[in-house]
Design a protein around this motif. Structure first.
Motif, PDB file in Angstrom:
ATOM      1  N   ALA A 220       0.831  -1.204   0.000  1.00 43.37           N
ATOM      2  CA  ALA A 220       0.000   0.000   0.000  1.00 43.37           C
ATOM      3  C   ALA A 220       0.865   1.254   0.000  1.00 43.37           C
ATOM      4  O   ALA A 220       0.580   2.220  -0.722  1.00 43.37           O
ATOM      5  N   GLU A 221       1.940   1.254   0.798  1.00 41.01           N
ATOM      6  CA  GLU A 221       2.826   2.423   0.826  1.00 41.01           C
ATOM      7  C   GLU A 221       3.487   2.636  -0.526  1.00 41.01           C
ATOM      8  O   GLU A 221       3.615   3.775  -1.004  1.00 41.01           O
ATOM      9  N   ALA A 222       3.917   1.542  -1.161  1.00 40.29           N
ATOM     10  CA  ALA A 222       4.514   1.655  -2.488  1.00 40.29           C
ATOM     11  C   ALA A 222       3.501   2.206  -3.491  1.00 40.29           C
ATOM     12  O   ALA A 222       3.848   3.023  -4.357  1.00 40.29           O
ATOM     13  N   SER A 223       2.258   1.771  -3.366  1.00 43.23           N
ATOM     14  CA  SER A 223       1.211   2.260  -4.272  1.00 43.23           C
ATOM     15  C   SER A 223       0.953   3.745  -4.056  1.00 43.23           C
ATOM     16  O   SER A 223       0.820   4.512  -5.024  1.00 43.23           O
ATOM     17  N   LEU A 224       0.883   4.162  -2.789  1.00 40.07           N
ATOM     18  CA  LEU A 224       0.642   5.575  -2.500  1.00 40.07           C
ATOM     19  C   LEU A 224       1.818   6.434  -2.957  1.00 40.07           C
ATOM     20  O   LEU A 224       1.618   7.529  -3.506  1.00 40.07           O
ATOM     21  N   SER A 225       3.046   5.952  -2.742  1.00 47.28           N
ATOM     22  CA  SER A 225       4.213   6.703  -3.203  1.00 47.28           C
ATOM     23  C   SER A 225       4.255   6.759  -4.727  1.00 47.28           C
ATOM     24  O   SER A 225       4.650   7.769  -5.320  1.00 47.28           O
ATOM     25  N   PHE A 226       3.847   5.679  -5.370  1.00 48.93           N
ATOM     26  CA  PHE A 226       3.780   5.657  -6.840  1.00 48.93           C
ATOM     27  C   PHE A 226       2.812   6.719  -7.348  1.00 48.93           C
ATOM     28  O   PHE A 226       3.052   7.345  -8.389  1.00 48.93           O
ATOM     29  N   LEU A 227       1.728   6.926  -6.600  1.00 45.37           N
ATOM     30  CA  LEU A 227       0.718   7.908  -6.999  1.00 45.37           C
ATOM     31  C   LEU A 227       1.044   9.313  -6.511  1.00 45.37           C
ATOM     32  O   LEU A 227       0.280  10.253  -6.773  1.00 45.37           O
ATOM     33  N   GLY A 228       2.163   9.464  -5.784  1.00 37.74           N
ATOM     34  CA  GLY A 228       2.542  10.778  -5.281  1.00 37.74           C
ATOM     35  C   GLY A 228       1.901  11.144  -3.965  1.00 37.74           C
ATOM     36  O   GLY A 228       1.951  12.315  -3.560  1.00 37.74           O
ATOM     37  N   LEU A 229       1.319  10.164  -3.255  1.00 38.32           N
ATOM     38  CA  LEU A 229       0.643  10.433  -1.991  1.00 38.32           C
ATOM     39  C   LEU A 229       1.438   9.968  -0.777  1.00 38.32           C
ATOM     40  O   LEU A 229       0.985  10.135   0.352  1.00 38.32           O
TER      41      LEU A 229
END
Length: 286
Positions: A220-229
């Motif tokens: 989830a953290e990787a996904s949020l960082s990927f999205l800039g969040l």
């Protein structure tokens, strides 16, 4: 009632022996320990500054100088991978700590008291569980604002319903045991019963679920960082590294290969470790 706590050291020894006999659990533990050691020792390792740029080393392939290559502005991918491990592991652990801290007491109250308290908490939990975990985390992170701290809070709150449901189910099974009834018969208060007799007996499944949820939180953290969040540039994060790497898949594939492989390995490691703990802590297993 005090005799209930006596066999704990023996049970712990049996759990440790079962854990050691599981090859997959040992592999998972080794993978997790490796990444934790890298993250902890990052400031002491003889690696380049993860933020240092070099316009003469833009997108250099892996070499003796840049073991994992360099990125789009000449930063060392290896050093960014190691420092990115700190962000990913911290996000996983802190998020799960938030979920456990919030979810376990609520689930404990719902399962122990029952009645309308249980009904209200259970229906609210069901409503939260109806929403996909990652969608809820993205929504909360977008509401709180882009940062690693807010991403951890968003992931932790999104994972809380799972711990509420798990804790409630475990409490419902434990609170009817004879030693709990005995504690009530001698006049112990609700708080003492929950703290001394119920909570210690539901810890093993919570530990197992926590270990498995760390893997989910890292994704989830990787996904949020990927999205800039999540983690904000220029600070390294595996997710943000993948976000940049998607623009250079043909010119510099190593920019995507290494963070993707790291996420895969650490998630596999936590899942194997969680499965091993589940088997070791299950009293039904021989």
């Amino acid at each position: 009632m005090t005799a209930i706590l006596a066999p704990l050291p023996k049970a712990q020894n049996q759990a440790w022996r079962k854990f050691r006999r599981s090859p997959s659990a040992i592999v998972g533990f080794a993978i997790v320990a490796f990444f934790v050691a890298l993250a902890a020792l990052a400031p002491l390792l003889p690696i380049q500054d993860p933020l240092a740029t070099s316009w003469t080393a833009i997108r250099k392939a892996p070499s003796a100088l840049y073991w994992m290559g360099s990125d789009e502005i000449g930063r060392d991918v290896l050093s960014r991978m190691i420092w990115g491990a700190r962000a990913s592991l911290m996000a996983g652990v802190v998020s799960v700590a938030i979920a456990v801290t919030v979810g376990v007491p609520i689930g404990l109250i719902a399962g122990y008291f029952g009645g309308w308290t249980d009904t209200v908490i259970s229906r609210f939990t069901d409503a939260l569980l109806a929403m996909p975990f990652l969608i809820m985390a993205i929504a909360l992170a977008a509401f709180l604002g882009p940062s690693l701290t807010n991403a951890m809070i968003a992931i932790g709150l999104s994972a809380t319903p799972v711990f509420i449901r798990l804790t409630r189910g475990q409490v419902l099974a434990v609170k009817t045991e004879d030693y709990v009834e005995g504690a009530r018969s001698i006049g112990l208060g609700h708080v003492d019963i929950m703290r001394r007799y119920i909570l210690p007996n539901i810890v093993p499944p919570i530990i197992v679920q926590s270990t498995l949820t760390v893997a989910t939180a890292i994704i989830a953290e990787a996904s949020l960082s990927f999205l800039g969040l999540g983690q904000q540039a220029p600070a390294p994060s595996w997710g943000s590294m993948l976000n940049v790497a998607k623009n250079f898949l043909t010119q510099a594939p190593w920019m995507a290969i290494w963070p993707g492989t790291a996420i895969f390995l650490v998630v596999i490691g936590f899942n194997l470790l969680g499965d091993g703990l589940r088997d070791a802590l299950d009293p039904r297993e021989n």
